[in-house]
Design an enzyme around this catalytic site. Structure first.
Site, PDB file in Angstrom:
ATOM      1  N   ASP A  45     -11.906  -6.534 -67.015  1.00  0.00           N
ATOM      2  CA  ASP A  45     -10.723  -6.342 -67.855  1.00  0.00           C
ATOM      3  C   ASP A  45     -10.291  -4.875 -67.865  1.00  0.00           C
ATOM      4  O   ASP A  45      -9.274  -4.532 -68.469  1.00  0.00           O
ATOM      5  CB  ASP A  45     -10.934  -6.890 -69.261  1.00  0.00           C
ATOM      6  CG  ASP A  45     -12.113  -6.278 -69.998  1.00  0.00           C
ATOM      7  OD1 ASP A  45     -12.782  -5.382 -69.447  1.00  0.00           O
ATOM      8  OD2 ASP A  45     -12.383  -6.716 -71.135  1.00  0.00           O
ATOM      9  N   SER A  46     -11.023  -4.025 -67.136  1.00  0.00           N
ATOM     10  CA  SER A  46     -10.551  -2.666 -66.865  1.00  0.00           C
ATOM     11  C   SER A  46      -9.216  -2.680 -66.133  1.00  0.00           C
ATOM     12  O   SER A  46      -8.497  -1.671 -66.110  1.00  0.00           O
ATOM     13  CB  SER A  46     -11.582  -1.902 -66.031  1.00  0.00           C
ATOM     14  OG  SER A  46     -11.968  -2.651 -64.883  1.00  0.00           O
ATOM     15  N   ASP A  84     -14.445 -11.158 -66.089  1.00  0.00           N
ATOM     16  CA  ASP A  84     -14.594 -10.847 -67.509  1.00  0.00           C
ATOM     17  C   ASP A  84     -13.872 -11.865 -68.376  1.00  0.00           C
ATOM     18  O   ASP A  84     -12.727 -12.242 -68.092  1.00  0.00           O
ATOM     19  CB  ASP A  84     -14.003  -9.465 -67.812  1.00  0.00           C
ATOM     20  CG  ASP A  84     -15.000  -8.344 -67.668  1.00  0.00           C
ATOM     21  OD1 ASP A  84     -16.213  -8.620 -67.620  1.00  0.00           O
ATOM     22  OD2 ASP A  84     -14.563  -7.180 -67.588  1.00  0.00           O
ATOM     23  N   LYS A 112     -18.487 -12.874 -67.403  1.00  0.00           N
ATOM     24  CA  LYS A 112     -19.190 -11.821 -68.141  1.00  0.00           C
ATOM     25  C   LYS A 112     -18.555 -11.682 -69.517  1.00  0.00           C
ATOM     26  O   LYS A 112     -17.330 -11.807 -69.652  1.00  0.00           O
ATOM     27  CB  LYS A 112     -19.115 -10.480 -67.398  1.00  0.00           C
ATOM     28  CG  LYS A 112     -19.836  -9.338 -68.134  1.00  0.00           C
ATOM     29  CD  LYS A 112     -19.928  -8.086 -67.281  1.00  0.00           C
ATOM     30  CE  LYS A 112     -18.620  -7.352 -67.165  1.00  0.00           C
ATOM     31  NZ  LYS A 112     -18.169  -6.785 -68.471  1.00  0.00           N
ATOM     32  N   GLU A 114     -19.113  -9.418 -73.514  1.00  0.00           N
ATOM     33  CA  GLU A 114     -19.699  -8.236 -74.130  1.00  0.00           C
ATOM     34  C   GLU A 114     -20.450  -8.587 -75.412  1.00  0.00           C
ATOM     35  O   GLU A 114     -19.977  -9.385 -76.223  1.00  0.00           O
ATOM     36  CB  GLU A 114     -18.607  -7.214 -74.464  1.00  0.00           C
ATOM     37  CG  GLU A 114     -17.881  -6.663 -73.257  1.00  0.00           C
ATOM     38  CD  GLU A 114     -16.829  -5.630 -73.615  1.00  0.00           C
ATOM     39  OE1 GLU A 114     -16.134  -5.167 -72.696  1.00  0.00           O
ATOM     40  OE2 GLU A 114     -16.689  -5.285 -74.823  1.00  0.00           O
ATOM     41  N   GLU A 181     -23.657  -0.250 -70.112  1.00  0.00           N
ATOM     42  CA  GLU A 181     -22.583   0.749 -70.020  1.00  0.00           C
ATOM     43  C   GLU A 181     -22.810   1.893 -71.006  1.00  0.00           C
ATOM     44  O   GLU A 181     -23.015   1.666 -72.207  1.00  0.00           O
ATOM     45  CB  GLU A 181     -21.219   0.117 -70.285  1.00  0.00           C
ATOM     46  CG  GLU A 181     -20.080   1.117 -70.180  1.00  0.00           C
ATOM     47  CD  GLU A 181     -18.708   0.503 -70.044  1.00  0.00           C
ATOM     48  OE1 GLU A 181     -17.723   1.274 -69.951  1.00  0.00           O
ATOM     49  OE2 GLU A 181     -18.608  -0.733 -70.021  1.00  0.00           O
TER      50      GLU A 181
END
Length: 255
Positions: A45-46, A84, A112, A114, A181
């Site tokens: 999602d960057s 993501d 993925k 978080e 991260e």
């Protein structure tokens, strides 16, 4: 190989050849990275920042992720394609599973998300549906607004213990790997030693994890407006693009 087989192959790399991971957001980049031998391709999602121009990842939607995941998947890579789950797309186990299935249908091999302990039930719902999940601990970009910025994690014994507790919860729920991260290098190294699945570091020290992930625009030098302090560019595509466009303009305009 199926997504499950690819995920199992990644898990078996624990303590073996380190995992080279890069983000990818489009077909040609994914194809080039795969042909160069990258192990994991992360549709991160960057893309909200380096492709769509948002200030952070909190404005990325499922529609954005589905669009870019499908583009990457068309490269039919040997590498495992991990997509993501964007912010607010896994608020409950049922929602998490439904959106994970959408990403798999778009072509991802795995997803993925978080967070640690509070995400374990969501991870379990997804893995029980035979969809591989990669975890993500440490600094969580989707929480940048509530945390008031990007902060290094694992600085204290209490923080380190919380990271290990979160990692163990994710592992029990079935993740095949965990991204770390912006974790203090010593903490990242200890976590890597303590847990049975591969860790993939970003901003967590040079060789502290079982692999590394980089944002492809940082690696290639194609997003010069912001370069994280831990990034190690291997090219300067921004300058090459500017030079090529200047030469083209001169040819067209006769100057």
């Amino acid at each position: 190989m199926t997504g499950l087989e690819k995920a199992q192959a990644i898990r078996q790399r624990k303590n073996g050849l380190r995992l080279a991971t890069l983000t990818a957001y489009d077909y040609p980049t994914a194809r080039l990275l795969d042909e160069a031998g990258v192990d994991l391709l992360l549709v991160g999602d960057s893309l909200g920042m380096v492709v769509l121009g948002f200030p952070d990842t909190t404005q990325v939607t499922m529609e954005h992720m589905l669009h870019h995941t499908a583009a990457v998947a068309r490269a039919k890579t040997k590498a495992i394609v991990v997509a993501d789950l964007p912010i607010n797309s896994y608020d409950t186990p049922d929602i998490a599973l439904a959106n994970a299935q959408r990403l798999i249908e778009a072509g991802a091999d795995a997803v993925k998300l978080e967070g640690g302990i509070r995400q374990a039930e969501k991870v379990r719902a997804i893995t029980e549906a035979r969809i591989p999940v990669c975890g993500h601990l440490g600094m969580l970009p989707q929480r940048v607004l509530e945390e008031g910025g990007y902060r290094k994690k694992g600085k204290t014994p209490e923080q380190s213990a919380a990271l290990l507790e979160g990692a163990n919860a994710l592992i029990e729920a079935g993740v095949f790997a965990i991204v770390l991260e912006s974790v203090v290098a010593e903490t990242a190294a200890q976590l890597t030693k303590d847990i049975p699945v591969p860790t993939i570091g970003i901003g967590s020290g040079g060789a502290t994890c079982d692999g590394e992930v980089a944002v492809v625009t940082d690696l290639l030098g194609s997003y010069p407006w912001f370069v994280p302090p831990f990034a190690q560019p291997e090219a300067d595509l921004a300058s090459s693009i500017s030079q090529a466009v200047t030469a083209y303009r001169g040819r067209v305009q006769g100057s």
